[in-house]
Enzyme design. Structure first.
Site, mmCIF file in Angstrom:
data_model
loop_
_atom_site.group_PDB
_atom_site.id
_atom_site.type_symbol
_atom_site.label_atom_id
_atom_site.label_comp_id
_atom_site.label_asym_id
_atom_site.label_seq_id
_atom_site.Cartn_x
_atom_site.Cartn_y
_atom_site.Cartn_z
ATOM 1 N N ARG A 105 70.045 43.952 62.643
ATOM 2 C CA ARG A 105 71.271 43.646 63.376
ATOM 3 C C ARG A 105 71.865 42.393 62.750
ATOM 4 N NH1 ARG A 105 70.033 41.922 68.793
ATOM 5 N NH2 ARG A 105 70.649 39.912 67.974
ATOM 6 N N GLU A 163 73.512 35.077 62.137
ATOM 7 C CA GLU A 163 72.213 35.326 61.511
ATOM 8 C C GLU A 163 72.042 36.813 61.260
ATOM 9 O OE1 GLU A 163 68.534 35.196 63.564
ATOM 10 O OE2 GLU A 163 69.379 35.853 65.461
ATOM 11 N N ASN A 209 69.100 39.739 61.476
ATOM 12 C CA ASN A 209 67.773 39.974 62.066
ATOM 13 C C ASN A 209 67.047 41.102 61.336
ATOM 14 O OD1 ASN A 209 67.946 38.302 64.712
ATOM 15 N ND2 ASN A 209 69.865 39.439 64.641
ATOM 16 N N SER A 267 67.094 43.667 68.988
ATOM 17 C CA SER A 267 67.054 44.352 70.285
ATOM 18 C C SER A 267 68.442 44.670 70.832
ATOM 19 C CB SER A 267 66.278 43.495 71.281
ATOM 20 O OG SER A 267 66.860 42.225 71.350
ATOM 21 N N LYS A 323 65.643 32.075 58.279
ATOM 22 C CA LYS A 323 66.901 31.333 58.182
ATOM 23 C C LYS A 323 67.041 30.711 56.789
ATOM 24 C CE LYS A 323 67.710 31.718 62.751
ATOM 25 N NZ LYS A 323 66.787 32.769 63.153
ATOM 26 N N LYS A 371 68.510 24.565 62.237
ATOM 27 C CA LYS A 371 67.702 25.735 62.633
ATOM 28 C C LYS A 371 66.328 25.717 61.972
ATOM 29 C CE LYS A 371 71.621 28.918 63.035
ATOM 30 N NZ LYS A 371 72.072 30.295 62.781
ATOM 31 N N GLU A 380 62.607 32.900 65.486
ATOM 32 C CA GLU A 380 63.438 33.957 66.047
ATOM 33 C C GLU A 380 63.354 33.922 67.556
ATOM 34 O OE1 GLU A 380 65.285 35.924 64.258
ATOM 35 O OE2 GLU A 380 64.490 35.119 62.396
ATOM 36 N N GLY A 381 64.327 34.533 68.205
ATOM 37 C CA GLY A 381 64.193 34.798 69.635
ATOM 38 C C GLY A 381 64.937 33.846 70.544
ATOM 39 N N ARG A 433 77.551 40.331 72.831
ATOM 40 C CA ARG A 433 76.919 39.438 73.816
ATOM 41 C C ARG A 433 77.903 38.337 74.145
ATOM 42 N NH1 ARG A 433 71.561 37.564 70.906
ATOM 43 N NH2 ARG A 433 73.007 37.738 69.170
HETATM 44 P P1 ADP Z 1 67.697 33.055 66.879
HETATM 45 O O1 ADP Z 1 66.909 33.654 65.787
HETATM 46 O O2 ADP Z 1 66.941 32.113 67.726
HETATM 47 O O3 ADP Z 1 68.482 34.086 67.656
HETATM 48 P P2 ADP Z 1 70.327 32.189 65.878
HETATM 49 O O4 ADP Z 1 70.603 31.730 64.508
HETATM 50 O O5 ADP Z 1 70.871 33.525 66.246
HETATM 51 O O6 ADP Z 1 68.759 32.110 66.113
HETATM 52 O O7 ADP Z 1 70.877 31.099 66.893
HETATM 53 C C1 ADP Z 1 70.802 31.255 68.298
HETATM 54 C C2 ADP Z 1 72.168 31.118 68.912
HETATM 55 O O8 ADP Z 1 72.748 29.866 68.574
HETATM 56 C C3 ADP Z 1 73.180 32.156 68.440
HETATM 57 O O9 ADP Z 1 73.093 33.337 69.186
HETATM 58 C C4 ADP Z 1 74.501 31.432 68.639
HETATM 59 O O10 ADP Z 1 74.945 31.545 69.989
HETATM 60 C C5 ADP Z 1 74.138 29.982 68.368
HETATM 61 N N1 ADP Z 1 74.447 29.658 66.964
HETATM 62 C C6 ADP Z 1 73.630 29.793 65.904
HETATM 63 N N2 ADP Z 1 74.242 29.426 64.763
HETATM 64 C C7 ADP Z 1 75.488 29.027 65.107
HETATM 65 C C8 ADP Z 1 76.616 28.518 64.380
HETATM 66 N N3 ADP Z 1 76.577 28.316 63.060
HETATM 67 N N4 ADP Z 1 77.733 28.221 65.078
HETATM 68 C C9 ADP Z 1 77.802 28.396 66.416
HETATM 69 N N5 ADP Z 1 76.764 28.865 67.154
HETATM 70 C C10 ADP Z 1 75.616 29.187 66.515
HETATM 71 MG MG MG Z 2 70.020 35.261 67.169
#
Ligand code: ADP
Ligand code: MG
Length: 532
Positions: A132, A152, A154, A159, A349, A411, A415-416, A503
């Protein structure tokens, strides 16, 4: 312009209309399995854990620009191929993982398992990815046209394909009920499929094919596994967390597999991997088939064609003395893994940060996608937000330790949800840890979604929350490939795009996970800018 849409969206409804809509949605969710297990009830109230409740959902679909949706869909198969190529290039991955492994035990343990299985000899050369790719709209103040930026990608436990299809169906029903019906949405330009100005819209969310797309990829893996290596019938295993709350999302896929594609599947909780599965002795079966003995009928043995991981992506899940042994056991078996350890690591990441490099630096995209046109590579690259490593003396480190960190997120390789560090917390955090640990993190520029977006959410506990929101679009894609001896290029057997997840979270929330409790499930309604 995106802003003009929100001036009149979502449509105004009276408190009575909202109460009626909420009740309709509550009932729709339960009737159709758009549900989760609750986490807000005591064991005394939820005796024997029999209760389920609606998944958190928005009352209305969120507007999304057609051009950005099309771009995300068009890129998905390219992204699938990119990650298949990365997971197939062990030497490249190792180069990047090396410094992380030194400081991150979780990644080090995964890598160790890969090396141990490599030493013994992998017995399965096919891998499955159910991906995804997550995006937000970026609309900095100086630009009126939002662009698509990837949050990101996945590669493990992607899910909500099971539930997102239902949200689209529910919003579609509400948007297309004959007007005048008490449970229909009130009239609005975005729900008007006869209108072509100012917005061109179908009047309802686009069809969401996430369940057939995802289940069909498991089926493709199942077929590619070939005939049983033992006399036992084949099955697919869903590897799940012991106390999974998002079970109905997973059941949507296993039900489709069973009823539409005729493949038996079983849910294997992590704690039972070593009790309910077995690899027969080397002497009897050198090809290391994975056998599954259902606890309800241990003498009815199955051979496992595909293990689909909806667990074991986070360090906290490896909390028993046998967890790592269990992961090793699955990896060395001949079952097709979704994902293999190399594919799991490819979703780090860190990899996503390294991929943003472009000429005059290394052009990884062109190298991994030799057949892609330059315009495709450019489109893919345009979805990257600036990302940096924190190596000594780097631009990333100087940003992270300065006021510029206000516009960034830090970051870790996790994950999660719930792991990131935002804005003014970045510098003090980095100052609180030893420099040698900096390599565990990447720094990413924050994406700026449209300020004016609004929606209303029905939470799982029944509370209704209204306000400004941020939406995140995920596009599902799947890829099955074979790694031929002596080649670091995947032979692609199946590569599909299909289905989406929207979402939506409150604007004040940084994190976005639905399961982690930050976000709600949504669908989208497409619009195009009117021609001037
Ligand atoms: P995870 O693997 O924990 O899901 P993500 O990279 O998806 O990690 O980050 C979690 C959440 O943080 C994302 O769903 C988003 O809402 C927010 N986020 C992550 N990166 C950014 C970004 N560059 N700008 C704005 N929000 C972000
Ligand atoms: Mg995420």
């Amino acid at each position: 312009m995106a802003v003009s849409i929100y001036e009149s969206y979502p449509p105004q409804i009276s408190p009575e209309q909202e109460a009626y809509l909420v009740q309709t949605i509550k009932n729709w969710c339960i009737q159709h399995g758009l549900t989760v297990r609750p986490n807000f009830l005591s064991d005394e109230v939820n005796r024997n854990h029999v209760l389920a409740t609606n998944a958190p959902v928005t009352l209305f679909p969120s507007p999304f620009p057609q051009a950005c949706f099309d771009q995300a869909k068009d890129l998905q198969q390219v992204y699938n191929e990119l990650y298949a190529a990365i997971a197939s290039d062990e030497a490249w991955l190792e180069e990047i993982m090396r410094e992380l492994i030194e400081v991150d035990d979780f990644l080090a343990n995964l890598w160790k398992i890969h090396l141990a299985v490599k030493e013994e000899g992998y017995v399965q050369d096919i891998s499955l990815g159910m991906f995804r790719s997550d995006y937000m709209l970026n609309s900095p103040e100086d630009s009126s046209t939002p662009s698509l930026k990837q949050v990101e990608f996945n590669t493990i436990s992607s899910s909500f394909g099971g539930l997102s299809l239902l949200v689209a169906r529910m919003h579609t029903e509400l948007a297309t009920f004959p007007s005048g019906n008490s449970i229909a949405y009130p009239p609005h330009a975005l729900f008007d499929n006869t209108k072509d100005k100012p917005f061109i819209t179908s009047g309802h969310p686009p069809p969401n094919t996430s369940v057939p797309t995802l289940a069909t990829s498991l089926f493709a893996g199942h077929l590619a596994y070939g005939p049983s290596k033992t006399s036992h019938p084949l099955c697919i295993l869903f590897l799940v967390q012991d106390n999974e709350r998002n079970i109905f999302d997973q059941l949507a896929l296993s039900t489709h597999l069973q009823t539409e594609l005729g493949v038996p599947s079983f849910r294997l909780p992590v704690s039972r991997i070593l009790t309910d599965t077995q690899i027969p002795s080397k002497e009897s079966h050198p090809s290391r088939p994975l056998l599954y003995m259902p606890p309800s009928s241990p003498s009815t043995i199955f051979e496992v064609s595909v293990v689909y991981f909806r667990a074991l992506y986070a360090p906290t899940e490896y909390d028993t003395p046998t967890s790592w042994a269990a992961r090793h056991h699955l990896e060395r078996s001949s079952a097709i893994k979704c994902p293999s350890i190399l594919l799991h690591l490819s979703g780090s990441k860190k990899i996503q940060q390294v991929l943003t490099s472009k000429p005059p630096g290394p052009d990884h995209l062109s190298r991994f996608l030799p057949n892609a046109s330059s315009s495709t590579i450019e489109s893919l690259r345009s979805t990257f937000a600036p990302q940096y490593s924190l190596s000594p003396g780097s631009e990333g480190l100087s940003i992270a330790l300065s006021a510029k960190s206000q516009n960034h997120v830090l970051k870790p390789q996790r994950e999660g949800g719930g792991n990131n560090i935002y804005r003014d917390k970045i510098t003090p955090f980095l100052k609180s840890i030893p420099d040698r640990e900096y390599s565990q993190y990447i720094l990413m520029e924050l994406i700026n979604p449209p300020e004016a977006a609004k929606n209303t959410v029905l939470r799982s506990d029944g509370e209704v929350v209204r306000g400004n929101v941020i939406s995140e679009l995920g596009i599902f894609g799947t890829c099955l490939w074979k790694n031929n001896q002596g080649s670091s290029k995947p032979e692609i057997l199946h590569n599909t795009e299909g289905g989406y997840l929207m979402r939506t979270k409150g604007k004040e929330s940084d994190e976005g996970g639905v399961a982690a409790g930050f976000s709600s499930l949504d669908s989208l309604i497409l619009y195009e800018e009117a021609n001037p």
